[in-house]
Design a protein around this motif. Structure first.
Motif, short mmCIF file in Angstrom:
data_model
loop_
_atom_site.label_atom_id
_atom_site.label_comp_id
_atom_site.label_asym_id
_atom_site.label_seq_id
_atom_site.Cartn_x
_atom_site.Cartn_y
_atom_site.Cartn_z
N SER A 172 -0.28 -15.93 14.88
CA SER A 172 0.62 -14.78 14.98
C SER A 172 1.84 -14.96 15.88
O SER A 172 2.70 -14.10 15.86
CB SER A 172 -0.17 -13.57 15.48
OG SER A 172 -0.60 -13.78 16.81
N LYS A 176 1.27 -19.70 19.68
CA LYS A 176 0.02 -20.04 18.98
C LYS A 176 0.27 -21.07 17.88
O LYS A 176 -0.54 -21.98 17.66
CB LYS A 176 -0.63 -18.78 18.41
CG LYS A 176 -1.22 -17.87 19.49
CD LYS A 176 -1.97 -16.68 18.90
CE LYS A 176 -2.65 -15.89 20.00
NZ LYS A 176 -3.53 -14.82 19.49
N TYR A 191 1.62 -15.68 10.14
CA TYR A 191 1.20 -14.68 9.16
C TYR A 191 1.65 -13.26 9.52
O TYR A 191 1.26 -12.30 8.87
CB TYR A 191 -0.29 -14.76 8.81
CG TYR A 191 -1.32 -14.84 9.93
CD1 TYR A 191 -1.18 -14.17 11.13
CD2 TYR A 191 -2.48 -15.59 9.72
CE1 TYR A 191 -2.15 -14.24 12.12
CE2 TYR A 191 -3.46 -15.67 10.71
CZ TYR A 191 -3.28 -15.00 11.90
OH TYR A 191 -4.25 -15.06 12.87
N VAL A 261 -20.55 -17.60 5.80
CA VAL A 261 -20.90 -18.60 6.83
C VAL A 261 -21.55 -17.84 7.99
O VAL A 261 -20.90 -17.01 8.62
CB VAL A 261 -19.63 -19.32 7.33
CG1 VAL A 261 -19.98 -20.27 8.46
CG2 VAL A 261 -18.93 -20.04 6.20
N1 NAP Z 1 -20.14 -16.68 11.22
C1 NAP Z 1 -20.43 -17.35 12.33
O1 NAP Z 1 -21.36 -18.13 12.37
C2 NAP Z 1 -19.55 -17.13 13.53
C3 NAP Z 1 -19.64 -17.97 14.66
C4 NAP Z 1 -18.76 -17.76 15.72
C5 NAP Z 1 -17.85 -16.70 15.65
N2 NAP Z 1 -17.84 -15.87 14.56
C6 NAP Z 1 -16.89 -14.77 14.44
O2 NAP Z 1 -15.60 -15.31 14.19
C7 NAP Z 1 -14.63 -14.39 14.64
C8 NAP Z 1 -13.62 -15.14 15.51
O3 NAP Z 1 -14.27 -15.63 16.67
P1 NAP Z 1 -13.45 -16.43 17.76
O4 NAP Z 1 -14.43 -16.76 18.82
O5 NAP Z 1 -12.67 -17.51 17.12
O6 NAP Z 1 -12.46 -15.30 18.29
P2 NAP Z 1 -11.09 -15.48 19.06
O7 NAP Z 1 -11.10 -16.69 19.89
O8 NAP Z 1 -10.82 -14.15 19.67
O9 NAP Z 1 -10.03 -15.75 17.89
C9 NAP Z 1 -9.81 -14.80 16.87
C10 NAP Z 1 -8.38 -14.90 16.38
O10 NAP Z 1 -8.23 -13.84 15.44
C11 NAP Z 1 -6.89 -13.41 15.45
N3 NAP Z 1 -6.84 -11.93 15.37
C12 NAP Z 1 -6.21 -11.23 14.41
N4 NAP Z 1 -6.34 -9.92 14.62
C13 NAP Z 1 -7.04 -9.77 15.77
C14 NAP Z 1 -7.46 -8.64 16.50
N5 NAP Z 1 -7.21 -7.38 16.09
N6 NAP Z 1 -8.16 -8.83 17.64
C15 NAP Z 1 -8.45 -10.08 18.06
N7 NAP Z 1 -8.08 -11.21 17.39
C16 NAP Z 1 -7.37 -11.06 16.26
C17 NAP Z 1 -6.24 -13.90 16.76
O11 NAP Z 1 -5.23 -14.83 16.41
P3 NAP Z 1 -3.75 -14.33 16.05
O12 NAP Z 1 -3.26 -13.48 17.19
O13 NAP Z 1 -3.01 -15.61 15.91
O14 NAP Z 1 -3.85 -13.56 14.77
C18 NAP Z 1 -7.35 -14.66 17.49
O15 NAP Z 1 -6.89 -15.87 18.02
C19 NAP Z 1 -15.37 -13.29 15.38
O16 NAP Z 1 -15.49 -12.19 14.49
C20 NAP Z 1 -16.73 -13.90 15.67
O17 NAP Z 1 -17.74 -12.93 15.78
C21 NAP Z 1 -18.67 -16.07 13.52
#
Ligand code: NAP
Length: 346
Positions: A172, A176, A191, A261
């Motif tokens: 965003s 980043k 995006y 996943v």
């Molecule tokens: N399925 C699985 O096995 C698994 C495992 C681990 C994590 N997860 C899930 O994956 C997701 C991401 O985890 P993460 O640890 O990568 O999180 P993170 O470090 O907070 O990264 C999420 C990214 O999403 C984007 N984003 C867009 N809208 C957002 C909003 N309203 N609030 C916060 N971030 C927003 C942000 O990038 P921009 O600002 O560039 O848009 C941010 O860098 C979570 O929902 C987590 O629960 C799932």
């Protein structure tokens, strides 16, 4: 021992350092002296009371940790004793000692520092599980990573690159996007631009084979529409907070798949396959194929600002807390402390 307790959910949550009983490792569990704890968007959502699970307070926050194994419970792997591991503790990590299932531990490479070790397991195992196990990615395929500067996104860029993929990352902000490029993305797309999909496909000159989607919301459908025939959209999470709805004519028309996943579910229900996944991950680290980003390191008092940073999308890369219970204890209430987090952008 000392531990952090969440006394009530909120933004900010009520947190307090307490003196509590050291956990005993149960069957198949390891007792770990905690050296560092990875903090992520998950912690912000959970402690804000917005996660699907709501453990009854008081509970110890944090799940992802690195430390040294002190003991194992009945049936646990004795070879782990004395080893440095990265681990997932479902009973809480922000404490002097934590317990984790032995089969949820990854023995870390000898040259990996505790902060890096605390930052890798969840993001890298999830990304490897997504791309290789669920997505059947092969070398030469083009992978679009949404939220490329987030915790999972940054690891997915590294894994996709390491597996021989062509990586496109989307995020965003300019900072980043620069981070994504520095992690190995060949193309980084903003995006926030309403025409991002068209701009991406024009620059790529073709379709996408796999989408790694930890963001959801309004981004998922245009990402899915970017897939080439046979493409796979890997649904990892919903950081945007909104669960998208994809019309089912799209998978039919695109001859593309939507694949769920859930590494958390996989590790709990398929321990042997998860062990093989962790061994594969360790091989990729040992061979130098993967290059995890150096995390930013913070004291315990930075937890609230970090949670706030995740909520407000200000975090770039991965923060880790090295718990300093001795010094932070004097303040008693973490929640009332004000502490800047140097890694955040203004
Ligand atoms: N399925 C699985 O096995 C698994 C495992 C681990 C994590 N997860 C899930 O994956 C997701 C991401 O985890 P993460 O640890 O990568 O999180 P993170 O470090 O907070 O990264 C999420 C990214 O999403 C984007 N984003 C867009 N809208 C957002 C909003 N309203 N609030 C916060 N971030 C927003 C942000 O990038 P921009 O600002 O560039 O848009 C941010 O860098 C979570 O929902 C987590 O629960 C799932």
């Amino acid at each position: 021992m000392k531990a952090l307790h969440c006394l009530s959910y909120g933004e900010p949550p009520e947190l307090r350092i307490v003196e509590t009983v050291e956990p005993a490792p149960g069957p198949g569990e390891a007792l770990i002296a905690v050296e560092a704890v990875g903090i992520g968007g998950f912690d912000a959502v959970l402690l804000g009371g917005r996660y699907q699970e709501r453990p009854e307070p008081p509970f110890v926050p944090g799940r992802e940790l690195a430390g040294r194994v002190l003991a194992v419970g009945e049936g646990g792997d004795p070879a782990l004793i004395g080893m440095r591991v990265a681990a997932i503790s479902f009973k809480g990590a922000l404490a002097e000692r934590a317990v984790a299932r032995c089969d949820h531990c990854l023995a870390t490479p000898p040259d990996m520092d505790p902060a890096t070790a605390a930052s890798i397991l969840s993001a890298y195992a999830t990304s490897l599980y997504a791309l290789e196990t669920c997505g059947r990615m092969t070398a030469g395929e083009t992978v679009l990573v949404l939220g490329g500067a987030g915790t999972v996104g940054a690891a997915a860029i590294d894994i996709a690159r390491g597996l021989g993929g062509r990586v496109v990352a989307a995020a965003s902000t300019t900072e980043k996007l620069e981070f994504c490029r520095s992690r190995g993305a060949e193309l980084a797309v903003d995006y926030g631009d309403p025409h991002w999909r068209r701009a991406m496909t024009e620059r790529l000159g073709g379709g996408i084979d796999l989408v790694v989607d930890p963001v959801g919301g309004t981004l998922s459908e245009p990402a899915f529409r970017s897939l080439a025939p046979g493409g796979r959209h890997l649904v990892v999470g919903f950081a945007a907070g909104e669960i998208p709805r994809i019309p089912l004519n799209l998978p039919l028309l695109k001859r593309a798949s939507i694949v769920g996943v859930d590494w958390g579910g996989f590790m709990q229900t398929e321990p042997a396959a998860n062990r093989a996944l962790l061994d594969r991950l360790r091989d990729l680290f040992d061979s130098g194929t993967l290059r995890p980003v150096q995390p930013t390191v913070h004291p315990l008092s930075a937890l609230i600002p970090l949670l706030d940073g995740f909520r407000n999308r200000r975090i770039v890369g991965k923060p880790v807390i090295q718990p300093d219970f001795g010094t932070a204890a004097s303040a008693r209430s973490i929640g009332k402390q004000q502490c800047g987090a140097g890694h955040e952008r203004d």
